[in-house]
Design a protein around this motif. Structure first.
Motif, short mmCIF file in Angstrom:
data_model
loop_
_atom_site.label_atom_id
_atom_site.label_comp_id
_atom_site.label_asym_id
_atom_site.label_seq_id
_atom_site.Cartn_x
_atom_site.Cartn_y
_atom_site.Cartn_z
N ARG A 14 0.84 -1.21 0.00
CA ARG A 14 0.00 0.00 0.00
C ARG A 14 0.87 1.26 0.00
NH1 ARG A 14 -0.57 2.96 4.44
NH2 ARG A 14 -2.22 4.54 4.51
N ASP A 15 1.84 1.33 0.90
CA ASP A 15 2.68 2.53 0.99
C ASP A 15 3.56 2.69 -0.24
OD1 ASP A 15 1.51 2.86 3.40
OD2 ASP A 15 3.34 2.86 4.60
N PHE A 16 4.14 1.58 -0.71
CA PHE A 16 5.04 1.64 -1.87
C PHE A 16 4.29 2.14 -3.10
CE2 PHE A 16 7.01 -0.32 -5.61
CZ PHE A 16 8.32 0.11 -5.46
N THR A 17 3.09 1.59 -3.34
CA THR A 17 2.31 2.02 -4.50
C THR A 17 1.91 3.48 -4.38
OG1 THR A 17 1.45 -0.23 -4.69
CG2 THR A 17 0.28 1.49 -5.87
N ALA A 18 1.52 3.89 -3.18
CA ALA A 18 1.09 5.28 -3.00
C ALA A 18 2.24 6.25 -3.26
CB ALA A 18 0.56 5.47 -1.58
N VAL A 19 3.46 5.88 -2.84
CA VAL A 19 4.61 6.77 -3.03
C VAL A 19 5.06 6.77 -4.49
CG1 VAL A 19 7.03 7.15 -2.44
CG2 VAL A 19 5.39 6.61 -0.64
N ILE A 20 5.20 5.59 -5.08
CA ILE A 20 5.74 5.48 -6.43
C ILE A 20 4.83 6.16 -7.46
CG2 ILE A 20 6.34 3.88 -8.29
CD1 ILE A 20 8.42 4.00 -6.17
N LEU A 21 3.52 6.02 -7.28
CA LEU A 21 2.57 6.56 -8.25
C LEU A 21 2.21 8.02 -8.01
CD1 LEU A 21 0.11 3.54 -8.67
CD2 LEU A 21 2.12 4.15 -10.03
N SER A 22 2.79 8.62 -6.98
CA SER A 22 2.48 10.02 -6.71
C SER A 22 3.33 10.94 -7.59
CB SER A 22 2.74 10.35 -5.24
OG SER A 22 4.12 10.21 -4.94
N LYS A 23 2.81 12.15 -7.84
CA LYS A 23 3.53 13.10 -8.67
C LYS A 23 4.78 13.62 -7.96
CE LYS A 23 -0.68 14.66 -11.02
NZ LYS A 23 -1.57 15.81 -11.29
N THR A 24 4.71 13.67 -6.65
CA THR A 24 5.86 14.20 -5.90
C THR A 24 7.07 13.27 -5.99
OG1 THR A 24 4.99 13.17 -3.88
CG2 THR A 24 4.42 15.47 -4.29
N PHE A 25 6.85 11.98 -6.31
CA PHE A 25 7.98 11.06 -6.40
C PHE A 25 8.88 11.43 -7.58
CE2 PHE A 25 9.89 6.92 -7.61
CZ PHE A 25 10.58 6.68 -6.43
N ILE A 26 8.30 11.92 -8.66
CA ILE A 26 9.11 12.36 -9.79
C ILE A 26 10.01 13.52 -9.36
CG2 ILE A 26 9.08 13.24 -12.15
CD1 ILE A 26 8.07 10.39 -11.88
N LEU A 27 9.42 14.47 -8.63
CA LEU A 27 10.22 15.59 -8.13
C LEU A 27 11.27 15.11 -7.16
CD1 LEU A 27 7.37 18.20 -7.56
CD2 LEU A 27 8.95 18.04 -9.50
N LEU A 226 12.01 1.27 2.11
CA LEU A 226 13.26 0.68 1.62
C LEU A 226 13.14 0.38 0.13
CD1 LEU A 226 16.09 -0.41 2.22
CD2 LEU A 226 15.03 -2.61 2.81
N GLY A 227 12.00 -0.17 -0.30
CA GLY A 227 11.80 -0.43 -1.72
C GLY A 227 11.81 0.85 -2.54
N MET A 228 11.17 1.90 -2.01
CA MET A 228 11.19 3.19 -2.70
C MET A 228 12.62 3.73 -2.79
SD MET A 228 11.53 6.67 -2.04
CE MET A 228 11.36 6.64 -0.26
N SER A 229 13.41 3.52 -1.75
CA SER A 229 14.80 3.97 -1.77
C SER A 229 15.61 3.24 -2.83
CB SER A 229 15.43 3.75 -0.39
OG SER A 229 14.74 4.47 0.61
N PHE A 230 15.37 1.94 -2.98
CA PHE A 230 16.08 1.19 -4.01
C PHE A 230 15.72 1.68 -5.41
CE2 PHE A 230 16.71 -2.51 -0.95
CZ PHE A 230 18.07 -2.26 -0.82
N VAL A 231 14.46 2.06 -5.60
CA VAL A 231 14.07 2.62 -6.89
C VAL A 231 14.82 3.93 -7.15
CG1 VAL A 231 12.16 3.62 -8.22
CG2 VAL A 231 11.81 1.53 -6.89
N GLY A 232 14.88 4.80 -6.12
CA GLY A 232 15.61 6.05 -6.27
C GLY A 232 17.09 5.84 -6.54
N ILE A 233 17.71 4.91 -5.80
CA ILE A 233 19.13 4.63 -6.00
C ILE A 233 19.38 4.09 -7.40
CG2 ILE A 233 21.04 3.17 -5.24
CD1 ILE A 233 19.95 3.40 -2.41
#
Length: 399
Positions: A14-27, A226-233
């Motif tokens: 739930r949290d990973f999908t909400a963060v990855i699909l948000s517009k702020t994640f691109i920024l 942590l998953g979101m961080s790996f995507v960013g890295i």
């Protein structure tokens, strides 16, 4: 236990999908790239400025012959030890008054060398004279010797390996990995705290706590961030490698670690995961207790400062492998990821890393357990009585 893990993965999804699909994640992904671009341009301009500003100039008010001999001597020396090693010589007409020249508003030299090569005189402030007299003494000696100064050839015996040289090179790799690991951890771990405070403010965390175990909420948020961080890295790493390959070619500048690049990269990601979850679990515990942004800032600042001190301790121990400071840094859980990634650059042994990773994960579980207990006691009122805020008086019973 299985139900807790299943619930944790549901929360994480739930949290990973909400963060990855948000517009702020691109920024968020683009955010670190702008400072990097600015840094590259600033570095290029800084190098140009450094060539003009940081290299001091010494005026030479001698005869044309002596000035030429000094210039030739400087060229001979800088060919051997580099252009930055000697001050820049700025010629002036013979007979120029050194004191008057230095006192002028348009003076471009910080000191003046006058007289002759046999009887030179250096004019300038006391600090400048102390700075230049050694270099100028060498320069005048070479100029006096001229072509009579022998250029002694040195026989070369090239070897394929040098353990001392490799050790120093691997230290560079270890220190670089430490800095990168620290910066990524500090940059990304704070998102766990902001996510927890946001959901706590919106009362979402209480709704989740009524449906799933609190342990699952904490663990799920850690996994998601942590998953979101790996995507960013991954995005930042591919961007950096592409940019480096485009501008610099395919040669890699970092020395090869003792454990080899494939295993070193794997360990780097594992130690980032443990460092992130260690710090993130602390931040989750803080966010669970805090009720306002002010409380979050008050509690997170000591954690951040302690983490900086811990990083400096691990950095101090990087070239003391096997000694007490390095062993202590490897055992202490919050400095262990930084100490062990440096060890991976200098030693090819695998078993210490297996022990270190298990040790760090045990501490993650312990910190999460402590945070859950505090959360239940201070927020969910499992300890009975009215709800108690972290700062201030006891609040009345929740509606």
């Amino acid at each position: 236990m299985n139900e807790t893990l299943r619930a944790a993965f549901v929360i994480a999804q739930r949290d990973f999908t909400a963060v990855i699909l948000s517009k702020t994640f691109i920024l968020f992904l683009l955010g670190p790239l702008f400072p990097l671009i600015i840094f590259v341009f600033a570095q290029s301009f800084g190098d140009k400025i450094d060539k003009d500003v940081s290299r001091p100039a010494v005026g030479v008010a001698m005869s044309a012959l002596d000035t030429q001999r000094l210039t030739d001597a400087r060229d001979r020396i800088t060919q051997k030890i580099g252009d930055q090693a000697m001050p820049v010589l700025r010629p002036y007409p013979a007979g120029t008054d050194p004191k008057a020249m230095l006192a002028g508003k348009d003076a471009k030299a910080v000191a003046m060398l006058s007289g002759t090569l046999s009887m030179p005189r250096l004019t300038g402030k006391e600090a400048d004279i102390r700075q230049f007299e050694g270099d100028l003494g060498l320069l005048i000696g070479v100029a006096r010797a001229g072509s009579a100064m022998p250029d002694t050839p040195i026989a070369k015996d090239i070897v394929s390996t040098s353990s001392g040289s490799e050790q120093q090179s691997r230290l560079v790799t270890g220190r670089t990995a430490q800095v990168l690991l620290f910066l990524l951890t500090m940059l990304l771990a704070g998102m766990v705290l902001s996510n927890m405070v946001e959901e706590k403010t919106n009362k979402i965390i209480e709704i989740l706590a009524a449906a799933v175990p609190v342990d699952a909420i904490f663990l799920g948020k850690l996994i998601a961030m942590l998953g979101m961080s790996f995507v960013g890295i991954a995005v930042w790493g591919l961007t950096a490698l592409t940019g480096y390959a485009f501008f610099m070619g395919t040669s890699f500048p970092m020395p090869t670690p003792a454990i080899g690049w494939p295993m070193f990269v794997l360990l780097f990601f594992l130690y980032f995961a443990t460092a992130y979850t260690l710090l993130g679990s602390l931040f989750i515990g803080v966010g669970a207790q805090a009720s306002t942004v002010r409380e979050v800032q008050t509690l997170s600042m000591p954690i951040t400062m302690c983490q900086v001190v811990i990083f400096f301790f691990a950095s101090y121990a990087v070239n003391r492998m096997g000694e007490a400071p390095e062993v202590a840094a490897a055992i202490f859980p919050f400095s262990s990821p930084f100490a062990m990634i440096a060890r991976a650059a200098q030693s090819d042994a695998i078993w210490p890393h297996l022990l270190a990773i298990v040790w760090q994960l045990l501490w993650v579980a312990l910190i999460i357990r402590i945070g859950v207990r505090l959360f239940r006691r201070n927020v969910l009122k499992s300890g009975g009585g009215g709800r108690k805020r972290l700062f201030g008086r006891k609040a009345g019973p929740a509606a």
